[in-house]
Design a protein around this motif. Sequence first.
Motif, mmCIF file in Angstrom:
data_model
loop_
_atom_site.group_PDB
_atom_site.id
_atom_site.type_symbol
_atom_site.label_atom_id
_atom_site.label_comp_id
_atom_site.label_asym_id
_atom_site.label_seq_id
_atom_site.Cartn_x
_atom_site.Cartn_y
_atom_site.Cartn_z
ATOM 1 N N GLN A 113 -6.067 -6.226 -1.901
ATOM 2 C CA GLN A 113 -5.597 -5.782 -3.217
ATOM 3 C C GLN A 113 -6.320 -6.949 -4.159
ATOM 4 O O GLN A 113 -6.519 -6.779 -5.215
ATOM 5 N N TRP A 136 -10.244 1.704 -4.160
ATOM 6 C CA TRP A 136 -9.745 0.805 -3.121
ATOM 7 C C TRP A 136 -8.107 0.523 -2.945
ATOM 8 O O TRP A 136 -7.482 0.542 -2.255
ATOM 9 N N GLN A 137 -7.448 0.595 -4.450
ATOM 10 C CA GLN A 137 -6.244 0.676 -4.600
ATOM 11 C C GLN A 137 -5.523 1.747 -4.290
ATOM 12 O O GLN A 137 -4.067 1.643 -3.850
ATOM 13 N N ASN A 138 -6.095 2.825 -4.158
ATOM 14 C CA ASN A 138 -5.324 4.253 -3.805
ATOM 15 C C ASN A 138 -5.739 4.992 -2.570
ATOM 16 O O ASN A 138 -4.841 5.777 -2.087
ATOM 17 N N THR A 188 -3.329 -7.020 3.673
ATOM 18 C CA THR A 188 -3.443 -5.900 2.695
ATOM 19 C C THR A 188 -3.184 -6.415 1.340
ATOM 20 O O THR A 188 -3.971 -5.959 0.374
ATOM 21 N N ARG A 189 -2.403 -7.533 1.008
ATOM 22 C CA ARG A 189 -2.272 -8.113 -0.278
ATOM 23 C C ARG A 189 -3.686 -8.698 -0.580
ATOM 24 O O ARG A 189 -4.149 -8.813 -1.738
ATOM 25 N N LEU A 232 -1.480 9.063 1.202
ATOM 26 C CA LEU A 232 -2.729 8.935 1.220
ATOM 27 C C LEU A 232 -3.410 10.261 1.809
ATOM 28 O O LEU A 232 -4.677 10.724 1.191
ATOM 29 N N PHE A 263 -6.459 3.070 0.737
ATOM 30 C CA PHE A 263 -6.590 2.272 1.817
ATOM 31 C C PHE A 263 -5.229 2.156 2.465
ATOM 32 O O PHE A 263 -4.046 2.066 1.852
ATOM 33 N N TYR A 264 -4.984 2.314 3.869
ATOM 34 C CA TYR A 264 -3.861 2.356 4.755
ATOM 35 C C TYR A 264 -4.164 1.218 5.716
ATOM 36 O O TYR A 264 -4.976 1.707 6.580
ATOM 37 N N GLN A 303 0.914 -1.092 0.092
ATOM 38 C CA GLN A 303 -0.089 -0.194 -0.055
ATOM 39 C C GLN A 303 0.948 1.206 0.075
ATOM 40 O O GLN A 303 2.197 1.137 0.277
ATOM 41 N N ASP A 304 0.175 2.239 -0.316
ATOM 42 C CA ASP A 304 1.120 3.576 -0.478
ATOM 43 C C ASP A 304 1.470 4.155 0.924
ATOM 44 O O ASP A 304 0.490 3.575 2.051
#
Length: 504
Positions: free
Chosen positions: A384, A401-403, A380-381, A316, A405-406, A310-311
């Motif tokens: 994704q 969802w891809q951008n 977290t994977r 975020l 979430f932390y 995740q970013d």
Amino acid sequence: MVDSASQPNLITVRMAHMLRLKRNNVNVTIQGAGQMSKLVRESVFTQIKSRKENFCCGVNFLVMDKVTANLPSQNISTTGWKISSELFLADPSFNESQHFHTFFPNATRVQLGGQLPMLIDSVFGWIVAGSANSTMCTDSTPHSYRVVAVSMLSLEESLERFWKTEELAVRDKYSVQERQCESFYKLTTTGNNEGRYIVRLPRVPDFEVMLGESKSSALRRFEQLERKLEREPKLKEGYHEFMREYIDLGHMRQIENSKNDDFPVYYLPHHPVIKDSSSTTKLRVVFDASAKTSTGFSLNDALRVGPVVQDELLTLILRFRTYQVALVSDIAKMYRQILVHRDDISLQRILWRFSPHSPIQIFELLTVTYGLAPSSFLATRTLQQLALDGVNNFPIAVTAWQNNFYMDDFIGGTQSIEDAIHLRKQLTKLLAKGGIELRKWTSNKLAVLSGLRGDQIGTQSVLTFSPNETIKTLGICWEPEPDSLRFDSEIISNDEQATKRTIL
């Protein structure tokens, strides 16, 4: 070259090739003078032996194109130094321009006198170090300079470095081990009839050798925990409530004591963590997979960690500020919505009983568990993967969802209330496909929350971003109504004078 200020051991590509050493993949950044950084991708292991003494040691080296410029930067005349021929020099050509502590058992030193360098005895022979008087080739005036001097790069070398800096290169953001962990996840992850994902715990190659007996240590830790719970009735009540919920939700099951332990098993010690800032679960039971077994290794030592998928939180939050309509939520019990494969649940055993007068029982945790090294990656994977699997049916939700979430927190938004409502509904349906529930919905526009039950709506005045237990110091708060971020601090109370000492 012996360098007392160096942390890693370095070897050139040329030397590693000459010695025909086996290369290993690494991902290490070396930082030198002026904080200049160099990324190293390979390492080798070999032995260093003394030509003088019966000394030998195994050393790991990081492989670099070039370790240093020529040292010394020019040839040094040793006329008049009077170094005894009986001394075995570690480097007989120390004065020619060319390319710790365990090495100095005696630390015997010989002074050559005046401003000449000293000789230091080592396991490799006598080392020459210090200052030396010499005549620079461009000046007739004598200069005193260090034998181990840093030379300036030539114009050709500087130009070559410039072109190398400008080269385009494909860099894999994952290390070899992280890439293997990702491949293992893709190969082994499956699902059940309810849509829940089933994952495997990624193991290191020597897993079965590293993992020893753990039950006796877990038993001692449980007895200590039980005594603590008896001393603190309120803590005991919360702990029992947590464990009952674990059983009632089917997240752990009891097994018979006589079950075969010949295959790899691990008993997890556990302890409470209290988080007063949480609006849902104040007390959480954390399982300690770092407890050592009889071999000296823990379960976490024998498992791969996995990459970060995740970013970063700062990315975020900056992205969060670009939305006119903010939308925030989190996942209910994220880790426990993902099942662990039946072949790995024996690695997640715990000892438990609700009464000190009852026999101690053995339970197995059936879901991804707090405290295991790969748990964060697996959770977290899987989020994704859920997005990838739903890309055709929920395109808007998948992008968010891809951008946004932390860990288990959704921190996103849209440019209109209508789009925010649409996004909220798509996210809810997407996660439901994997048996996952979003809760504590919050927005700076209350109209976005219309149609939700009261128990689905989060705090409408202040929401604290709490990624997980390991990053509690972020302390970032969001006020939905004015849509502002702030830092809260409880360092200074109202009746206490603010001084440097109290703040520190």
